[in-house]
Design an enzyme around this catalytic site. Structure first.
Site, PDB file in Angstrom:
ATOM      1  N   ASN A   1     -30.608 -15.140  41.141  1.00  0.00           N
ATOM      2  CA  ASN A   1     -30.075 -15.760  42.359  1.00  0.00           C
ATOM      3  C   ASN A   1     -30.196 -17.268  42.228  1.00  0.00           C
ATOM      4  OD1 ASN A   1     -32.724 -16.634  43.574  1.00  0.00           O
ATOM      5  ND2 ASN A   1     -33.084 -14.439  43.361  1.00  0.00           N
TER       6      ASN A   1
ATOM      7  N   LYS B   1     -44.724  -6.695  55.622  1.00  0.00           N
ATOM      8  CA  LYS B   1     -45.375  -7.224  54.417  1.00  0.00           C
ATOM      9  C   LYS B   1     -46.883  -7.367  54.601  1.00  0.00           C
ATOM     10  CE  LYS B   1     -41.355  -8.657  52.356  1.00  0.00           C
ATOM     11  NZ  LYS B   1     -40.918  -8.691  50.965  1.00  0.00           N
TER      12      LYS B   1
HETATM   13  N1  CTP Z   1     -41.201 -11.035  47.913  1.00  0.00           N
HETATM   14  C1  CTP Z   1     -42.039 -10.625  46.894  1.00  0.00           C
HETATM   15  N2  CTP Z   1     -41.647  -9.616  46.034  1.00  0.00           N
HETATM   16  C2  CTP Z   1     -40.457  -9.027  46.194  1.00  0.00           C
HETATM   17  C3  CTP Z   1     -39.579  -9.446  47.236  1.00  0.00           C
HETATM   18  C4  CTP Z   1     -39.986 -10.449  48.081  1.00  0.00           C
HETATM   19  O1  CTP Z   1     -43.132 -11.187  46.738  1.00  0.00           O
HETATM   20  N3  CTP Z   1     -40.099  -8.068  45.353  1.00  0.00           N
HETATM   21  C5  CTP Z   1     -41.649 -12.051  48.865  1.00  0.00           C
HETATM   22  C6  CTP Z   1     -40.863 -13.355  48.820  1.00  0.00           C
HETATM   23  O2  CTP Z   1     -41.453 -14.265  47.920  1.00  0.00           O
HETATM   24  C7  CTP Z   1     -40.967 -13.824  50.255  1.00  0.00           C
HETATM   25  C8  CTP Z   1     -40.999 -12.542  51.054  1.00  0.00           C
HETATM   26  O3  CTP Z   1     -41.429 -11.538  50.142  1.00  0.00           O
HETATM   27  O4  CTP Z   1     -42.188 -14.476  50.515  1.00  0.00           O
HETATM   28  C9  CTP Z   1     -39.700 -12.134  51.687  1.00  0.00           C
HETATM   29  O5  CTP Z   1     -38.643 -12.194  50.772  1.00  0.00           O
HETATM   30  P1  CTP Z   1     -37.158 -11.862  51.223  1.00  0.00           P
HETATM   31  O6  CTP Z   1     -36.285 -11.943  50.022  1.00  0.00           O
HETATM   32  O7  CTP Z   1     -36.802 -12.671  52.431  1.00  0.00           O
HETATM   33  O8  CTP Z   1     -37.308 -10.389  51.750  1.00  0.00           O
HETATM   34  P2  CTP Z   1     -37.142  -9.024  51.058  1.00  0.00           P
HETATM   35  O9  CTP Z   1     -38.466  -8.431  50.802  1.00  0.00           O
HETATM   36  O10 CTP Z   1     -36.237  -9.137  49.889  1.00  0.00           O
HETATM   37  O11 CTP Z   1     -36.479  -8.187  52.263  1.00  0.00           O
HETATM   38  P3  CTP Z   1     -34.930  -8.049  52.703  1.00  0.00           P
HETATM   39  O12 CTP Z   1     -34.171  -7.756  51.460  1.00  0.00           O
HETATM   40  O13 CTP Z   1     -34.997  -6.932  53.686  1.00  0.00           O
HETATM   41  O14 CTP Z   1     -34.565  -9.332  53.373  1.00  0.00           O
END
Ligand code: CTP
Length: 407
Positions: free
Chosen positions: A213, A348
Site C-alpha cells: 500500500n 484490538k
Molecule cells: N495492525 C496491525 N497488524 C495488522 C493490521 C493492523 O498491527 N495485521 C494495526 C495497525 O498498525 C493500526 C491498527 O492495527 O495500528 C489498525 O489498522 P487498520 O488498517 O486501520 O485496521 P485493520 O485492522 O486493517 O481493520 P479494518 O480492515 O477493519 O479497517
C-alpha cells in the site's frame, strides 16, 4: 520558572499578527526573561519599532548597519547570545528565505548565522499555507531542526477561514517554556523503551511482484523521532517506506507482516508500543518461487490469500508482565470515523487509538497533514487539522505525561 534569566531573540516579520508580539514580549518578561527584537521591513508596517523598543528596553533592530551604529555587536554575536530565537509571526516569505538560506536582511542573516535553537510561529493566509512551495519550505525547515508552534485554524484577517492563523501569544509562550523545560534537567521519557511500527508491509506474489500500500511512513517516523528527542530508547520496525530513518532510533527493516510480527516480539519488552504501520491484511498462501508467466489463453492466475496476524491485537492481549503498559493503535478509515474507531479500539484491546480519515481527496494517506480523532477509553478528542509532525509532538507529550503521572 524555566524562563527566568533566559534571553530571547524575537524576530517579528511582516504579517497582521505582528501586533501580537507585544503580548508575547510581556509574557516573557513577566517571568523574568529578556527580549531583543528584530523587526523586518514588513513588520514595521504593522508594529512600531518605538513601541517594541520601549517595551523591551532595547533598540528594535532592523538593518544590518543598526548593529555597528548602535551597539557595536555583530549579527553573529546577536544571534548566538540568545538562548532561543523565536520567529513570530513567521510569514510565508520569511519561511521561504529561511528554507533557502537567504541572508538579505538582519533577521535572515541572524537566522543563517545562528547555532541557537529556533522556534517559529507561522502565520499566513490558508492558500499560502497550503501552497506547494510553502509545504516544501516547511518540510525543509523541519528537517533542518526548526521547531514550530501552530498555525491554528480560524478566521483570518483577510476574511477567509482555515489553517494559517498564528498560534496565540499564550500558546507560543507555552512552547517556549516547553523548550526550556526539555533542554534543562532529565528528558521526560529518559530511558523508556518504546517500539514503533511504521510504513507498509510487502507481501510477495512471486519473486518480482507483491501486494502493498501507499503508506509513506511519515507519521510513524515523526512519532519515533519525537519520542527519541524526549529521551526514549526507540526500536523502529519499518516496512519499505519513504520515511524510514528517524533520527536517534534503532531501525529494524522488515518486508512482510510475518517479519514485522517477529521483529516486534524480539523488540519487547517495552514500556510502550505504537502501531502506525499499514500492515497488509492478507498475504499469498504460497508465493511462487519463479515469476508467474502468462498462459496462452491470457487467463489471470488464481492466487489464494490468507489473513495476516494482527500484530497490534496480539501485543494488546499479551499477559500482564509481558504487555507494554501503554499500547497505542492507529485507525485508517474511509467513513463513519468515530463508530469504526470505537469498534477498533475495543476489538484490538489497545489503550489509545488515533483515528484518521484517509478517504480519497483528504490527501492524508502519504500526505503531510492529517486530522486525528483521539480515543482514550470513552473519551474522544478532535485534534483538528495538524501536520503529522505536530501530531507526533502532541502524542509524544501525552505519552510523557502518562508516564509522569503513573510514576
Ligand atoms: N495492525 C496491525 N497488524 C495488522 C493490521 C493492523 O498491527 N495485521 C494495526 C495497525 O498498525 C493500526 C491498527 O492495527 O495500528 C489498525 O489498522 P487498520 O488498517 O486501520 O485496521 P485493520 O485492522 O486493517 O481493520 P479494518 O480492515 O477493519 O479497517
Amino acid at each position: 520558572m524555566t524562563l527566568a534569566g533566559k534571553h530571547i531573540l524575537l524576530i517579528v516579520s511582516g504579517g497582521i499578527a505582528a501586533y501580537k508580539s507585544i503580548t508575547l514580549i510581556r509574557l516573557i518578561q513577566k517571568v523574568g526573561g529578556t527580549v531583543q527584537a528584530i523587526l523586518t521591513e514588513g513588520a514595521k508596517q504593522f508594529v512600531s519599532p518605538l513601541t517594541i523598543a520601549t517595551l523591551t528596553g532595547r533598540p528594535a533592530l532592523s538593518e544590518l548597519f543598526d548593529l555597528t551604529r548602535e551597539t557595536e555587536i555583530g549579527h553573529i554575536e546577536l544571534s548566538r547570545s540568545a538562548d532561543l530565537i523565536v520567529v513570530a509571526p513567521a510569514t510565508a516569505h520569511i519561511l521561504a528565505r529561511m528554507a533557502n538560506g537567504l541572508a538579505d536582511d538582519l533577521a535572515t542573516t541572524c537566522l543563517l548565522a545562528t547555532i541557537t535553537p529556533v522556534l517559529a510561529a507561522p502565520a499566513m493566509n490558508v492558500r499560502m499555507w497550503e501552497a506547494p512551495a510553502t509545504r516544501r519550505n516547511m518540510e525543509t525547515l523541519r528537517r533542518d531542526g526548526i521547531a514550530f508552534v501552530g498555525p491554528n485554524e480560524g478566521d483570518m484577517a483577510c476574511g477567509e477561514f482555515g489553517l494559517g492563523r498564528m498560534a496565540e501569544p499564550e500558546e507560543i509562550f507555552e512552547a517556549i517554556e516547553a523548550h526550556f523545560a526539555r533542554s534543562g534537567g532529565p528528558l521526560p521519557l529518559e530511558g523508556k523503551r518504546v517500539v514503533v511500527t511504521s510504513g507498509p508491509t510487502r507481501e510477495p506474489i512471486d519473486p518480482v511482484r507483491y501486494i502493498s500500500n501507499a503508506s509513506s511512513g511519515r507519521q510513524g517516523s515523526a512519532i519515533a523521532e519525537a519520542l527519541a528527542a524526549r529521551g526514549a530508547i526507540v526500536k523502529f520496525v519499518t516496512g519499505p517506506a519513504e520515511f524510514a530513518r528517524p533520527k536517534g532510533c534503532e531501525i529494524i527493516a522488515v518486508e512482510t507482516a510475518i517479519e514485522m510480527e517477529a521483529a516486534v516480539s524480539a523488540a519487547l519488552p517495552a514500556d510502550a508500543a505504537i502501531f502506525t504501520a499499514a500492515v497488509a491484511d492478507w498475504r499469498v498462501v504460497e508465493p511462487a518461487g519463479l515469476k508467474l508467466k502468462k498462459d496462452a489463453s491470457g487467463t489471470p492466475p488464481e492466487i489464494e490469500f490468507t489473513a495476516n496476524p494482527d500484530i497490534l491485537a496480539s501485543v494488546s492481549r499479551l499477559p500482564g508482565g509481558e504487555r507494554p503498559s501503554l499500547v497505542i493503535g492507529f485507525a485508517a478509515e474511509t467513513g463513519n470515523l468515530e463508530t469504526h474507531a470505537r469498534n477498533k479500539l475495543a476489538r484490538k484491546g489497545c489503550d489509545w487509538l488515533l483515528a484518521n480519515d484517509v478517504s480519497p481527496g483528504t490527501g492524508v494517506f502519504g500526505g503531510t497533514d492529517t486530522r486525528i480523532l483521539f480515543l482514550d477509553g470513552p473519551e474522544a478528542e478532535d485534534w483538528g487539522e495538524l501536520s503529522k509532525i505536530a501530531v507526533a509532538e502532541r502524542l509524544a507529550d501525552r505519552i510523557a505525561n502518562h508516564f509522569a503521572t503513573e510514576s
